[in-house]
Write an enzyme that holds these catalytic residues in place. Structure first.
Site, PDB file in Angstrom:
ATOM      1  CG  HIS A 105      49.290  30.788   0.373  1.00 47.53           C
ATOM      2  ND1 HIS A 105      50.549  31.222  -0.008  1.00 47.53           N
ATOM      3  CD2 HIS A 105      49.458  30.245   1.607  1.00 47.53           C
ATOM      4  CE1 HIS A 105      51.413  30.958   0.965  1.00 47.53           C
ATOM      5  NE2 HIS A 105      50.766  30.364   1.967  1.00 47.53           N
ATOM      6  CG  ASP A 111      20.474  -2.741  21.290  1.00 47.42           C
ATOM      7  OD1 ASP A 111      20.755  -2.874  20.082  1.00 47.42           O
ATOM      8  OD2 ASP A 111      21.334  -2.577  22.164  1.00 47.42           O
ATOM      9  CG  HIS A 150      20.907   1.240  23.348  1.00 47.59           C
ATOM     10  ND1 HIS A 150      21.893   2.145  23.666  1.00 47.59           N
ATOM     11  CD2 HIS A 150      21.247   0.763  22.133  1.00 47.59           C
ATOM     12  CE1 HIS A 150      22.780   2.187  22.702  1.00 47.59           C
ATOM     13  NE2 HIS A 150      22.406   1.367  21.748  1.00 47.59           N
ATOM     14  CG  HIS A 170      26.092   3.375  20.900  1.00 49.42           C
ATOM     15  ND1 HIS A 170      25.709   2.055  20.926  1.00 49.42           N
ATOM     16  CD2 HIS A 170      26.963   3.525  21.935  1.00 49.42           C
ATOM     17  CE1 HIS A 170      26.334   1.426  21.921  1.00 49.42           C
ATOM     18  NE2 HIS A 170      27.115   2.300  22.539  1.00 49.42           N
ATOM     19  CG  HIS A 180      49.678  27.001   5.624  1.00 52.50           C
ATOM     20  ND1 HIS A 180      50.932  26.512   5.336  1.00 52.50           N
ATOM     21  CD2 HIS A 180      49.673  28.301   5.228  1.00 52.50           C
ATOM     22  CE1 HIS A 180      51.660  27.475   4.804  1.00 52.50           C
ATOM     23  NE2 HIS A 180      50.920  28.573   4.718  1.00 52.50           N
ATOM     24  CE  LYS A 195      22.821   3.748  16.936  1.00 53.14           C
ATOM     25  NZ  LYS A 195      22.551   2.339  17.147  1.00 53.14           N
TER      26      LYS A 195
HETATM   27  C1  NCD Z   1      24.786  -4.379  19.283  1.00 52.21           C
HETATM   28  C2  NCD Z   1      25.206  -5.355  18.176  1.00 52.21           C
HETATM   29  O1  NCD Z   1      25.671  -6.460  18.481  1.00 52.21           O
HETATM   30  O2  NCD Z   1      25.052  -5.008  16.998  1.00 52.21           O
HETATM   31  N1  NCD Z   1      25.240  -4.882  20.554  1.00 52.21           N
HETATM   32  C3  NCD Z   1      24.762  -4.543  21.769  1.00 52.21           C
HETATM   33  O3  NCD Z   1      25.302  -4.979  22.773  1.00 52.21           O
HETATM   34  N2  NCD Z   1      23.710  -3.763  21.893  1.00 52.21           N
HETATM   35  C4  NCD Z   1      25.343  -3.031  18.970  1.00 52.21           C
HETATM   36  C5  NCD Z   1      24.824  -1.921  19.859  1.00 52.21           C
HETATM   37  O4  NCD Z   1      23.659  -1.553  19.781  1.00 52.21           O
HETATM   38  O5  NCD Z   1      25.611  -1.389  20.638  1.00 52.21           O
HETATM   39 ZN    ZN Z   2      21.880  -1.661  18.878  1.00 51.99          ZN
END
Ligand code: NCD
Ligand code: ZN
Length: 328
Positions: free
Chosen positions: A13, A231, A158, A120, A15, A83
Protein backbone atom coordinates in the site's frame (compact mmCIF):
# COMPACT_ATOMS: atom_id res chain seq x y z
CA UNK A 1 27.97 -6.43 14.70
CA UNK A 2 24.49 -7.95 14.59
CA UNK A 3 22.89 -8.12 11.14
CA UNK A 4 19.66 -9.52 9.83
CA UNK A 5 19.04 -10.68 6.28
CA UNK A 6 15.55 -10.51 4.74
CA UNK A 7 14.04 -11.47 1.44
CA UNK A 8 13.50 -8.11 -0.25
CA UNK A 9 10.09 -6.90 1.00
CA UNK A 10 7.19 -5.52 -1.06
CA UNK A 11 5.03 -2.55 -0.09
CA UNK A 12 1.39 -3.48 -0.55
CA UNK A 13 0.00 0.00 0.00
CA UNK A 14 1.93 3.02 -1.30
CA UNK A 15 1.25 6.53 -2.60
CA UNK A 16 3.76 7.89 -5.07
CA UNK A 17 1.85 10.95 -6.33
CA UNK A 18 2.96 12.10 -9.78
CA UNK A 19 5.31 14.38 -11.70
CA UNK A 20 8.14 16.18 -9.93
CA UNK A 21 6.85 15.27 -6.48
CA UNK A 22 7.01 11.61 -7.41
CA UNK A 23 10.54 11.99 -8.78
CA UNK A 24 11.80 13.34 -5.50
CA UNK A 25 10.42 10.51 -3.33
CA UNK A 26 10.23 7.42 -5.51
CA UNK A 27 13.76 6.29 -4.68
CA UNK A 28 13.02 6.19 -0.97
CA UNK A 29 10.68 3.30 -1.66
CA UNK A 30 12.67 1.73 -4.49
CA UNK A 31 15.74 1.43 -2.27
CA UNK A 32 13.89 -0.88 0.11
CA UNK A 33 11.07 -2.62 -1.71
CA UNK A 34 11.07 -4.95 -4.68
CA UNK A 35 7.50 -4.19 -5.76
CA UNK A 36 4.62 -2.02 -4.67
CA UNK A 37 0.87 -1.69 -5.07
CA UNK A 38 0.44 1.99 -5.91
CA UNK A 39 -2.72 3.81 -4.82
CA UNK A 40 -4.74 5.58 -7.56
CA UNK A 41 -5.85 8.70 -5.67
CA UNK A 42 -4.28 11.21 -7.99
CA UNK A 43 -6.11 14.35 -8.96
CA UNK A 44 -7.95 13.42 -11.19
CA UNK A 45 -7.93 9.82 -9.97
CA UNK A 46 -6.72 6.82 -11.95
CA UNK A 47 -9.92 5.00 -12.95
CA UNK A 48 -9.25 3.25 -16.27
CA UNK A 49 -6.82 0.49 -17.19
CA UNK A 50 -5.17 2.81 -19.69
CA UNK A 51 -4.65 5.51 -17.06
CA UNK A 52 -3.20 2.95 -14.68
CA UNK A 53 -0.80 1.59 -17.29
CA UNK A 54 0.27 5.10 -18.28
CA UNK A 55 0.85 5.94 -14.63
CA UNK A 56 2.93 2.78 -14.28
CA UNK A 57 5.08 3.93 -17.21
CA UNK A 58 5.60 7.34 -15.60
CA UNK A 59 6.57 5.67 -12.33
CA UNK A 60 9.13 3.44 -14.03
CA UNK A 61 10.51 6.37 -16.04
CA UNK A 62 10.97 8.37 -12.84
CA UNK A 63 13.29 5.72 -11.40
CA UNK A 64 16.98 6.41 -11.95
CA UNK A 65 18.87 4.27 -14.42
CA UNK A 66 20.32 1.09 -13.11
CA UNK A 67 23.51 1.59 -11.11
CA UNK A 68 24.76 -1.68 -12.60
CA UNK A 69 25.55 0.30 -15.74
CA UNK A 70 28.25 2.17 -13.82
CA UNK A 71 29.72 -1.09 -12.59
CA UNK A 72 29.70 -2.46 -16.16
CA UNK A 73 31.38 0.71 -17.40
CA UNK A 74 34.12 0.47 -14.80
CA UNK A 75 34.68 -3.21 -15.61
CA UNK A 76 35.09 -2.42 -19.31
CA UNK A 77 38.50 -0.94 -18.52
CA UNK A 78 37.90 1.77 -21.14
CA UNK A 79 35.27 3.96 -19.52
CA UNK A 80 37.05 6.07 -16.96
CA UNK A 81 34.36 8.43 -15.74
CA UNK A 82 30.71 9.44 -15.93
CA UNK A 83 29.58 12.81 -17.31
CA UNK A 84 26.95 14.93 -15.60
CA UNK A 85 24.99 17.31 -17.84
CA UNK A 86 22.27 19.46 -16.32
CA UNK A 87 19.25 18.97 -18.59
CA UNK A 88 19.30 21.51 -21.40
CA UNK A 89 22.57 23.14 -20.33
CA UNK A 90 24.42 22.59 -23.60
CA UNK A 91 24.61 20.78 -26.95
CA UNK A 92 22.36 17.66 -26.97
CA UNK A 93 21.91 17.75 -23.21
CA UNK A 94 18.11 17.72 -23.39
CA UNK A 95 18.03 14.34 -21.66
CA UNK A 96 20.41 15.42 -18.92
CA UNK A 97 19.73 15.44 -15.20
CA UNK A 98 16.88 17.67 -14.02
CA UNK A 99 17.77 17.46 -10.33
CA UNK A 100 21.03 16.14 -8.89
CA UNK A 101 19.05 14.38 -6.15
CA UNK A 102 17.64 12.07 -8.83
CA UNK A 103 21.09 10.59 -9.33
CA UNK A 104 22.25 10.25 -5.71
CA UNK A 105 22.17 6.43 -6.02
CA UNK A 106 24.51 6.68 -9.02
CA UNK A 107 26.82 9.01 -7.12
CA UNK A 108 27.02 6.41 -4.35
CA UNK A 109 27.97 3.82 -6.95
CA UNK A 110 30.62 6.14 -8.38
CA UNK A 111 32.12 6.44 -4.91
CA UNK A 112 32.09 2.65 -4.49
CA UNK A 113 33.69 2.19 -7.90
CA UNK A 114 36.16 5.05 -7.30
CA UNK A 115 35.11 6.52 -10.64
CA UNK A 116 35.17 10.28 -11.25
CA UNK A 117 32.10 12.35 -12.04
CA UNK A 118 32.76 14.91 -14.78
CA UNK A 119 30.61 17.94 -14.23
CA UNK A 120 29.26 20.46 -16.70
CA UNK A 121 28.96 23.06 -13.98
CA UNK A 122 26.20 25.45 -14.98
CA UNK A 123 22.72 25.77 -13.50
CA UNK A 124 20.05 25.38 -16.15
CA UNK A 125 17.86 28.12 -14.78
CA UNK A 126 16.88 30.65 -17.41
CA UNK A 127 16.22 33.17 -14.65
CA UNK A 128 19.91 33.13 -13.78
CA UNK A 129 22.11 35.43 -15.85
CA UNK A 130 24.14 33.36 -18.29
CA UNK A 131 27.40 34.82 -16.93
CA UNK A 132 26.46 33.69 -13.40
CA UNK A 133 25.42 30.12 -14.14
CA UNK A 134 28.75 28.55 -13.19
CA UNK A 135 29.09 30.56 -9.98
CA UNK A 136 25.54 29.72 -8.89
CA UNK A 137 26.06 26.05 -9.79
CA UNK A 138 28.80 25.85 -7.16
CA UNK A 139 26.46 27.04 -4.40
CA UNK A 140 23.33 25.23 -5.49
CA UNK A 141 24.70 21.92 -6.69
CA UNK A 142 28.41 21.22 -6.43
CA UNK A 143 29.10 22.27 -2.84
CA UNK A 144 26.09 20.39 -1.40
CA UNK A 145 26.96 17.27 -3.41
CA UNK A 146 30.56 17.28 -2.21
CA UNK A 147 29.36 17.83 1.36
CA UNK A 148 27.18 14.79 1.07
CA UNK A 149 29.58 12.60 -0.91
CA UNK A 150 32.98 13.35 0.63
CA UNK A 151 34.70 10.62 -1.29
CA UNK A 152 33.22 11.39 -4.70
CA UNK A 153 35.94 12.31 -7.18
CA UNK A 154 34.85 15.23 -9.34
CA UNK A 155 36.32 16.99 -12.34
CA UNK A 156 34.77 20.44 -12.68
CA UNK A 157 34.99 20.71 -16.46
CA UNK A 158 36.05 23.77 -18.48
CA UNK A 159 36.02 26.23 -15.60
CA UNK A 160 35.62 29.90 -16.45
CA UNK A 161 35.29 31.87 -13.21
CA UNK A 162 37.40 33.00 -10.28
CA UNK A 163 34.79 31.40 -8.01
CA UNK A 164 35.40 28.02 -9.65
CA UNK A 165 39.16 28.46 -9.26
CA UNK A 166 38.78 29.29 -5.57
CA UNK A 167 36.37 26.43 -5.01
CA UNK A 168 38.71 23.87 -6.56
CA UNK A 169 41.72 25.20 -4.64
CA UNK A 170 39.81 25.05 -1.37
CA UNK A 171 38.55 21.55 -2.16
CA UNK A 172 39.99 18.19 -1.25
CA UNK A 173 42.25 16.06 -3.41
CA UNK A 174 39.07 14.54 -4.84
CA UNK A 175 38.23 17.74 -6.72
CA UNK A 176 40.00 18.89 -9.89
CA UNK A 177 39.23 21.05 -12.93
CA UNK A 178 39.98 21.13 -16.63
CA UNK A 179 40.83 24.37 -18.42
CA UNK A 180 40.38 25.06 -22.13
CA UNK A 181 42.70 27.11 -24.33
CA UNK A 182 39.88 29.42 -25.41
CA UNK A 183 38.93 30.31 -21.84
CA UNK A 184 42.58 31.15 -21.21
CA UNK A 185 42.67 33.41 -24.28
CA UNK A 186 39.23 35.00 -24.57
CA UNK A 187 37.12 37.13 -22.34
CA UNK A 188 33.50 37.96 -23.09
CA UNK A 189 34.45 40.99 -25.16
CA UNK A 190 35.75 38.56 -27.79
CA UNK A 191 32.14 37.59 -28.49
CA UNK A 192 31.17 41.11 -29.41
CA UNK A 193 34.35 42.73 -30.74
CA UNK A 194 33.33 44.71 -33.85
CA UNK A 195 30.14 42.68 -34.29
CA UNK A 196 28.90 39.35 -32.93
CA UNK A 197 31.50 36.59 -33.32
CA UNK A 198 29.67 33.24 -33.41
CA UNK A 199 32.95 31.33 -33.60
CA UNK A 200 33.78 32.55 -30.13
CA UNK A 201 30.50 31.35 -28.72
CA UNK A 202 30.81 28.30 -26.48
CA UNK A 203 29.47 27.02 -23.19
CA UNK A 204 30.25 27.94 -20.54
CA UNK A 205 30.32 31.34 -22.20
CA UNK A 206 33.63 33.25 -21.72
CA UNK A 207 33.50 35.60 -18.73
CA UNK A 208 34.88 39.05 -17.84
CA UNK A 209 38.62 39.70 -17.94
CA UNK A 210 39.14 39.31 -14.18
CA UNK A 211 37.80 35.77 -14.47
CA UNK A 212 40.01 34.94 -17.44
CA UNK A 213 42.97 36.13 -15.40
CA UNK A 214 42.02 33.98 -12.41
CA UNK A 215 41.69 30.91 -14.63
CA UNK A 216 45.00 31.71 -16.32
CA UNK A 217 46.71 32.07 -12.94
CA UNK A 218 45.30 28.69 -11.88
CA UNK A 219 46.43 26.92 -15.06
CA UNK A 220 49.95 28.31 -14.88
CA UNK A 221 50.32 28.00 -11.09
CA UNK A 222 51.60 24.44 -11.07
CA UNK A 223 48.68 23.35 -8.88
CA UNK A 224 48.17 19.62 -9.58
CA UNK A 225 44.37 19.75 -9.59
CA UNK A 226 44.15 21.99 -12.69
CA UNK A 227 44.86 20.25 -15.96
CA UNK A 228 44.38 20.29 -19.71
CA UNK A 229 41.00 19.66 -21.33
CA UNK A 230 40.39 21.47 -24.60
CA UNK A 231 36.61 21.05 -24.89
CA UNK A 232 37.29 21.30 -28.61
CA UNK A 233 33.72 21.11 -29.93
CA UNK A 234 33.36 21.36 -33.72
CA UNK A 235 30.19 22.49 -35.43
CA UNK A 236 29.63 23.09 -39.15
CA UNK A 237 30.14 26.70 -40.24
CA UNK A 238 26.46 27.09 -41.14
CA UNK A 239 25.39 25.83 -37.71
CA UNK A 240 27.56 28.47 -36.02
CA UNK A 241 26.67 31.30 -38.41
CA UNK A 242 22.96 30.90 -37.84
CA UNK A 243 20.01 32.67 -36.23
CA UNK A 244 20.29 30.06 -33.46
CA UNK A 245 24.00 29.37 -33.49
CA UNK A 246 25.50 26.28 -31.84
CA UNK A 247 27.85 26.59 -28.89
CA UNK A 248 31.34 25.18 -29.28
CA UNK A 249 34.83 26.21 -30.38
CA UNK A 250 37.05 23.95 -32.46
CA UNK A 251 40.62 24.16 -31.16
CA UNK A 252 42.00 20.68 -31.74
CA UNK A 253 43.98 21.76 -34.84
CA UNK A 254 46.33 23.84 -32.68
CA UNK A 255 45.50 22.98 -29.07
CA UNK A 256 48.92 22.15 -27.66
CA UNK A 257 50.41 25.05 -29.64
CA UNK A 258 47.92 27.42 -27.99
CA UNK A 259 48.62 26.12 -24.50
CA UNK A 260 52.35 26.46 -25.21
CA UNK A 261 51.89 30.05 -26.32
CA UNK A 262 49.77 30.79 -23.24
CA UNK A 263 52.36 29.35 -20.83
CA UNK A 264 55.23 31.03 -22.70
CA UNK A 265 53.49 34.42 -22.59
CA UNK A 266 52.88 33.95 -18.87
CA UNK A 267 56.57 33.15 -18.38
CA UNK A 268 55.68 29.68 -17.07
CA UNK A 269 56.80 27.32 -19.85
CA UNK A 270 58.45 25.17 -17.19
CA UNK A 271 55.00 24.34 -15.82
CA UNK A 272 53.42 23.39 -19.14
CA UNK A 273 54.35 19.71 -19.15
CA UNK A 274 52.86 18.95 -15.74
CA UNK A 275 49.62 20.74 -16.70
CA UNK A 276 49.39 19.15 -20.14
CA UNK A 277 50.78 15.68 -19.54
CA UNK A 278 51.00 14.69 -15.88
CA UNK A 279 48.29 16.06 -13.61
CA UNK A 280 45.29 14.79 -15.60
CA UNK A 281 46.60 11.24 -15.90
CA UNK A 282 47.55 11.29 -12.23
CA UNK A 283 44.07 12.40 -11.16
CA UNK A 284 42.42 9.70 -13.27
CA UNK A 285 44.87 7.12 -11.96
CA UNK A 286 46.09 6.41 -15.49
CA UNK A 287 49.74 5.89 -16.39
CA UNK A 288 51.55 8.92 -17.79
CA UNK A 289 52.40 8.63 -21.51
CA UNK A 290 55.89 7.46 -22.36
CA UNK A 291 56.30 9.14 -25.78
CA UNK A 292 57.31 12.75 -26.20
CA UNK A 293 56.30 15.51 -28.66
CA UNK A 294 58.33 18.51 -29.81
CA UNK A 295 57.10 22.09 -30.24
CA UNK A 296 59.10 24.71 -32.12
CA UNK A 297 58.90 28.47 -31.68
CA UNK A 298 57.85 29.22 -35.24
CA UNK A 299 55.02 31.38 -36.56
CA UNK A 300 52.39 29.82 -38.80
CA UNK A 301 48.96 30.89 -39.97
CA UNK A 302 45.84 28.91 -39.11
CA UNK A 303 43.68 28.08 -42.17
CA UNK A 304 40.47 30.08 -42.64
CA UNK A 305 38.45 26.91 -43.02
CA UNK A 306 38.79 23.16 -42.49
CA UNK A 307 36.72 20.34 -43.91
CA UNK A 308 34.23 18.70 -41.58
CA UNK A 309 32.62 15.65 -43.17
CA UNK A 310 30.48 16.94 -46.01
CA UNK A 311 30.63 20.37 -44.39
CA UNK A 312 33.23 22.93 -43.38
CA UNK A 313 34.15 24.45 -40.08
CA UNK A 314 35.88 27.63 -39.00
CA UNK A 315 38.70 26.71 -36.60
CA UNK A 316 39.76 28.77 -33.59
CA UNK A 317 42.18 31.54 -34.66
CA UNK A 318 41.16 31.14 -38.31
CA UNK A 319 43.42 33.22 -40.55
CA UNK A 320 45.54 34.36 -37.60
CA UNK A 321 49.01 33.44 -36.41
CA UNK A 322 50.18 30.89 -33.88
CA UNK A 323 53.60 31.31 -32.29
CA UNK A 324 54.45 27.65 -31.76
CA UNK A 325 54.28 24.65 -34.07
CA UNK A 326 54.14 20.97 -33.26
CA UNK A 327 57.04 19.23 -35.02
CA UNK A 328 55.99 16.11 -36.93
C1 NCD B 1 29.97 21.45 -26.48
C2 NCD B 1 29.45 20.72 -27.73
O1 NCD B 1 29.20 21.36 -28.75
O2 NCD B 1 29.32 19.49 -27.67
N1 NCD B 1 29.86 22.87 -26.68
C3 NCD B 1 30.53 23.83 -26.02
O3 NCD B 1 30.26 25.01 -26.23
N2 NCD B 1 31.49 23.53 -25.17
C4 NCD B 1 29.21 20.97 -25.29
C5 NCD B 1 29.77 21.44 -23.96
O4 NCD B 1 30.84 21.02 -23.55
O5 NCD B 1 29.10 22.24 -23.31
ZN1 ZN C 1 32.39 19.78 -23.76
Amino acid sequence: MQTITLTRPDDFHLHLRDGKAMSSIVMDSARQFGRAIIMPNLKPPIVTTKQALDYRKRILASLPEDCDEIIRAKKSGHIHAVKYYPAGATTHAEDGVTDIKNVYPQLETLVEQNMPLLVHGEVMDLEVDIFDRERIFIDRVLAPVLDRFHKLRVVFEHITTKEAVEFVKAGSDNLAATITPHHLLLNRNALFAGGFKPHHYCLPVPKAEEHRQAVLAAATSGHPRFFLGTDSAPHAKHDKESACGCAGIYSAHCAIELYTEIFATAGCLGRLEAFSSHYGADFYGLPRNQETIILEKRKWTVPEILSFGDDELVPFRAGKECQWKLKH
